[in-house]
Design a protein around this motif. Structure first.
Motif, PDB file in Angstrom:
ATOM      1  N   SER A  53       0.832  -1.204   0.000  1.00 55.29           N
ATOM      2  CA  SER A  53       0.000   0.000   0.000  1.00 55.29           C
ATOM      3  C   SER A  53       0.866   1.253   0.000  1.00 55.29           C
ATOM      4  CB  SER A  53      -0.936  -0.004   1.203  1.00 55.29           C
ATOM      5  OG  SER A  53      -0.193   0.100   2.396  1.00 55.29           O
ATOM      6  N   ASP A  76      -7.800  -6.546   6.134  1.00 56.07           N
ATOM      7  CA  ASP A  76      -8.737  -5.887   5.227  1.00 56.07           C
ATOM      8  C   ASP A  76      -8.321  -4.454   4.910  1.00 56.07           C
ATOM      9  OD1 ASP A  76     -10.108  -8.205   5.276  1.00 56.07           O
ATOM     10  OD2 ASP A  76     -11.856  -7.458   6.365  1.00 56.07           O
ATOM     11  N   GLN A  77      -7.796  -3.745   5.912  1.00 57.11           N
ATOM     12  CA  GLN A  77      -7.446  -2.349   5.670  1.00 57.11           C
ATOM     13  C   GLN A  77      -6.346  -2.222   4.622  1.00 57.11           C
ATOM     14  OE1 GLN A  77      -6.934  -3.960   8.546  1.00 57.11           O
ATOM     15  NE2 GLN A  77      -4.918  -3.527   9.397  1.00 57.11           N
ATOM     16  N   ASP A  78      -5.410  -3.191   4.627  1.00 55.23           N
ATOM     17  CA  ASP A  78      -4.327  -3.139   3.639  1.00 55.23           C
ATOM     18  C   ASP A  78      -4.856  -3.489   2.251  1.00 55.23           C
ATOM     19  OD1 ASP A  78      -2.660  -2.504   5.722  1.00 55.23           O
ATOM     20  OD2 ASP A  78      -1.987  -4.559   6.037  1.00 55.23           O
ATOM     21  N   LEU A  80      -7.837  -2.983   1.130  1.00 51.42           N
ATOM     22  CA  LEU A  80      -8.596  -1.828   0.633  1.00 51.42           C
ATOM     23  C   LEU A  80      -7.647  -0.756   0.097  1.00 51.42           C
ATOM     24  CD1 LEU A  80     -11.373  -0.319   0.420  1.00 51.42           C
ATOM     25  CD2 LEU A  80     -10.848   0.679   2.632  1.00 51.42           C
ATOM     26  N   ALA A  81      -6.612  -0.452   0.881  1.00 53.94           N
ATOM     27  CA  ALA A  81      -5.684   0.606   0.477  1.00 53.94           C
ATOM     28  C   ALA A  81      -4.971   0.245  -0.823  1.00 53.94           C
ATOM     29  CB  ALA A  81      -4.667   0.858   1.598  1.00 53.94           C
ATOM     30  N   GLN A  84      -7.500   0.654  -3.699  1.00 52.65           N
ATOM     31  CA  GLN A  84      -7.851   2.054  -3.968  1.00 52.65           C
ATOM     32  C   GLN A  84      -6.693   2.791  -4.618  1.00 52.65           C
ATOM     33  OE1 GLN A  84      -9.444   3.429  -0.137  1.00 52.65           O
ATOM     34  NE2 GLN A  84     -11.465   3.395  -1.082  1.00 52.65           N
ATOM     35  N   ASP A 101     -13.195 -10.138   6.982  1.00 53.04           N
ATOM     36  CA  ASP A 101     -14.481  -9.987   7.655  1.00 53.04           C
ATOM     37  C   ASP A 101     -15.560  -9.955   6.569  1.00 53.04           C
ATOM     38  OD1 ASP A 101     -16.773  -9.188   8.923  1.00 53.04           O
ATOM     39  OD2 ASP A 101     -15.971  -7.324   9.744  1.00 53.04           O
ATOM     40  N   ASP A 103     -18.515  -9.104   6.522  1.00 55.41           N
ATOM     41  CA  ASP A 103     -19.310  -7.871   6.525  1.00 55.41           C
ATOM     42  C   ASP A 103     -18.674  -6.787   5.657  1.00 55.41           C
ATOM     43  OD1 ASP A 103     -21.032  -9.042   8.264  1.00 55.41           O
ATOM     44  OD2 ASP A 103     -20.270  -8.032  10.051  1.00 55.41           O
ATOM     45  N   ASN A 104     -17.377  -6.871   5.489  1.00 57.03           N
ATOM     46  CA  ASN A 104     -16.692  -5.837   4.716  1.00 57.03           C
ATOM     47  C   ASN A 104     -16.902  -5.973   3.211  1.00 57.03           C
ATOM     48  OD1 ASN A 104     -15.621  -4.299   6.781  1.00 57.03           O
ATOM     49  ND2 ASN A 104     -13.752  -5.511   6.940  1.00 57.03           N
ATOM     50  N   VAL A 107     -19.241  -3.321   2.231  1.00 56.31           N
ATOM     51  CA  VAL A 107     -18.637  -2.019   2.515  1.00 56.31           C
ATOM     52  C   VAL A 107     -17.643  -1.655   1.416  1.00 56.31           C
ATOM     53  CG1 VAL A 107     -17.198  -0.760   4.151  1.00 56.31           C
ATOM     54  CG2 VAL A 107     -18.898  -2.361   5.002  1.00 56.31           C
ATOM     55  N   PHE A 108     -16.820  -2.630   1.038  1.00 54.47           N
ATOM     56  CA  PHE A 108     -15.810  -2.375   0.008  1.00 54.47           C
ATOM     57  C   PHE A 108     -16.471  -2.038  -1.330  1.00 54.47           C
ATOM     58  CE2 PHE A 108     -11.554  -4.350   1.499  1.00 54.47           C
ATOM     59  CZ  PHE A 108     -11.747  -3.832   2.764  1.00 54.47           C
ATOM     60  N   LEU A 111     -17.361   1.374  -1.479  1.00 55.26           N
ATOM     61  CA  LEU A 111     -16.184   2.235  -1.628  1.00 55.26           C
ATOM     62  C   LEU A 111     -15.536   2.043  -3.001  1.00 55.26           C
ATOM     63  CD1 LEU A 111     -14.632   1.786   1.935  1.00 55.26           C
ATOM     64  CD2 LEU A 111     -15.932   3.723   1.083  1.00 55.26           C
TER      65      LEU A 111
ATOM     66  N   ASN B  81      -3.380   2.632   7.080  1.00 59.22           N
ATOM     67  CA  ASN B  81      -4.451   1.955   6.354  1.00 59.22           C
ATOM     68  C   ASN B  81      -5.680   1.703   7.227  1.00 59.22           C
ATOM     69  OD1 ASN B  81      -2.886   1.984   4.106  1.00 59.22           O
ATOM     70  ND2 ASN B  81      -2.236  -0.152   4.253  1.00 59.22           N
ATOM     71  N   MET B  85      -9.214   3.310   6.313  1.00 64.70           N
ATOM     72  CA  MET B  85     -10.381   2.447   6.109  1.00 64.70           C
ATOM     73  C   MET B  85     -11.499   2.833   7.073  1.00 64.70           C
ATOM     74  SD  MET B  85     -10.727  -1.666   6.193  1.00 64.70           S
ATOM     75  CE  MET B  85     -12.295  -2.401   6.591  1.00 64.70           C
ATOM     76  N   GLU B  93     -20.573   4.071   5.320  1.00 66.57           N
ATOM     77  CA  GLU B  93     -21.463   3.039   5.846  1.00 66.57           C
ATOM     78  C   GLU B  93     -22.337   3.583   6.979  1.00 66.57           C
ATOM     79  OE1 GLU B  93     -21.632   0.083   4.496  1.00 66.57           O
ATOM     80  OE2 GLU B  93     -23.037  -0.834   5.916  1.00 66.57           O
ATOM     81  N   TYR B 112      -5.786  10.268  -0.569  1.00 64.43           N
ATOM     82  CA  TYR B 112      -7.041  10.162   0.162  1.00 64.43           C
ATOM     83  C   TYR B 112      -7.747  11.493   0.297  1.00 64.43           C
ATOM     84  CZ  TYR B 112      -6.623   5.286   0.775  1.00 64.43           C
ATOM     85  OH  TYR B 112      -6.578   3.950   0.519  1.00 64.43           O
TER      86      TYR B 112
END
Lengths: 220, 140
Positions: A53, A76-78, A80-81, A84, A101, A103-104, A107-108, A111, B81, B85, B93, B112
């Motif tokens: 990222s 997940d955060q990595d 996503l980054a 993106q 997760d 649930d994400n 969400v993704f 985004l 990150n 996020m 959300e 960002y």
């Protein structure tokens, strides 16, 4: 196709191997020195050690010319980054993220990042009775709203020997393709189903069970 | 800053706990989220808000912290990150009106900002202050 893969572990090793076998060019980004050395020895890929990222690393990996970027780290955060940055900063046409997760997943998508959840896929396979021997493949698409299932017609199936027109499959289901003796048939109303045919079915999660039962003749 | 805000702070390290203590003392409702329980030791005895132990990149944890009711979310963890996020999730959300993220890497910050995420880059802030202090080039 040039594919950038960010992540580590066995899933990444086998992903790389599969992409290479299909003739694609693969560049791998991984933060661990040891793992990079291992992967570079075992696979014909360019390996870059670093944080996927980090814009500097993505540039070094040739993100500008990549056709796809795949982020499959356990975070997940990595993922996503990476996606993106890949799509927005470097214009990579296809960016796909693994979500740990489930649930994400949605969400993704909101985004703007295509995401898939291993957990969700496995759970839906088990829930939708893929344990059945005849079913060889099941893919949820459209955020899980549609299923594509491949199954082999058993000889004792109630649909064998009948034309599609004669079948009364539940509403909102479709036999999209019939694979017979290595040939692909897009069936019409007068196509007769034969034992051993492999059919590709389109169903919705709500009618999946009834459709499978109607085709295989299983009653539970 | 208005009074009586409901603020969710992600990360209870030096910065997160500093903000939590100050905002709580100022009379705001505060929830702090941190993955490590011992991080809550950074909170002062007067801190009167809530603590949620969990990973803020897990949607269920944000729900537990009632991010959907927050007026303000500040993401202060050590990982850029995670902050980015959480900021985007809070905004998209949960529809949080104001979201701030700490981002160390200046190049990431620029990307960002284009996405509409409000960021504060300690590296750039400190850099500016150093330049101002020495009165050198770049101190506009």
């Amino acid at each position: 196709m040039k594919v950038l893969i960010v992540g580590g572990g066995k899933p990444v090793y086998f992903l790389c191997r599969t992409f290479l076998a299909k003739g694609h060019e693969v560049v791998l980004i991984n933060p661990s020195q040891d793992e990079c050395v291992q992967l570079a020895r075992r696979l014909k890929v360019t390996v870059i050690r670093g944080d996927g990222s980090d814009p500097t690393i993505l540039e070094e990996a040739g993100a500008h010319g990549a056709d796809a970027i795949l982020a499959v780290t356990p975070n997940d955060q990595d993922n996503l980054a990476v996606c993106q940055l890949g799509s927005m900063e470097y214009g990579v046409p296809r960016a796909v993220a693994l979500v740990n997760d489930p649930d994400n997943e949605q969400v993704f998508q909101k985004l703007g990042v295509t995401a898939f959840s291993g957990t969700r896929t496995i759970v839906s396979m088990i829930e939708q009775r893929t344990a059945l021997d005849e079913i060889t493949n099941l893919i949820p698409v459209g955020e899980g709203k549609v299923n594509i299932t491949e199954l082999k017609l058993p000889a004792d199936s109630p649909v064998v020997g009948r034309t599609l027109r004669e079948l009364s499959l539940p509403a909102d289901s479709l036999i999209a393709v019939v694979l017979r003796n290595g040939e692909t048939v897009v069936p019409r109303g007068d196509t007769t189903l034969r034992p051993g045919d492999r059919i590709v079915l389109i169903t919705l999660p709500a009618n999946h069970g009834p459709v499978i039962r109607a085709i295989t003749g299983e009653t539970h | 800053m208005a009074t009586d805000l409901f603020v969710v702070i992600v990360g209870c390290g030096r910065l997160g706990s500093y903000l939590a203590n100050r905002l709580s003392r100022a009379g705001h409702g505060v929830v702090v989220i941190d993955a490590e329980e011992h991080a809550f030791g950074n909170l002062s005895p007067e801190y009167s808000g809530f603590r949620v132990e969990g990973d803020a990149t897990e949607l269920a944890v944000l729900k537990q912290a009632k991010v959907n009711q927050a007026d303000l979310v500040i993401a202060t963890t050590r990982a850029d990150n995670i902050n980015l996020m959480v900021a985007q999730v809070a905004k998209t959300e949960f529809g949080v009106a104001r979201v701030l993220a700490r981002v160390f890497e200046p190049r990431r910050e620029a990307v960002y900002r284009c996405l509409g995420v409000e960021t504060i880059c300690p590296t750039a802030v400190a850099g500016e202050m150093f330049l101002k202090a020495v009165g050198g080039e770049g101190s506009a």
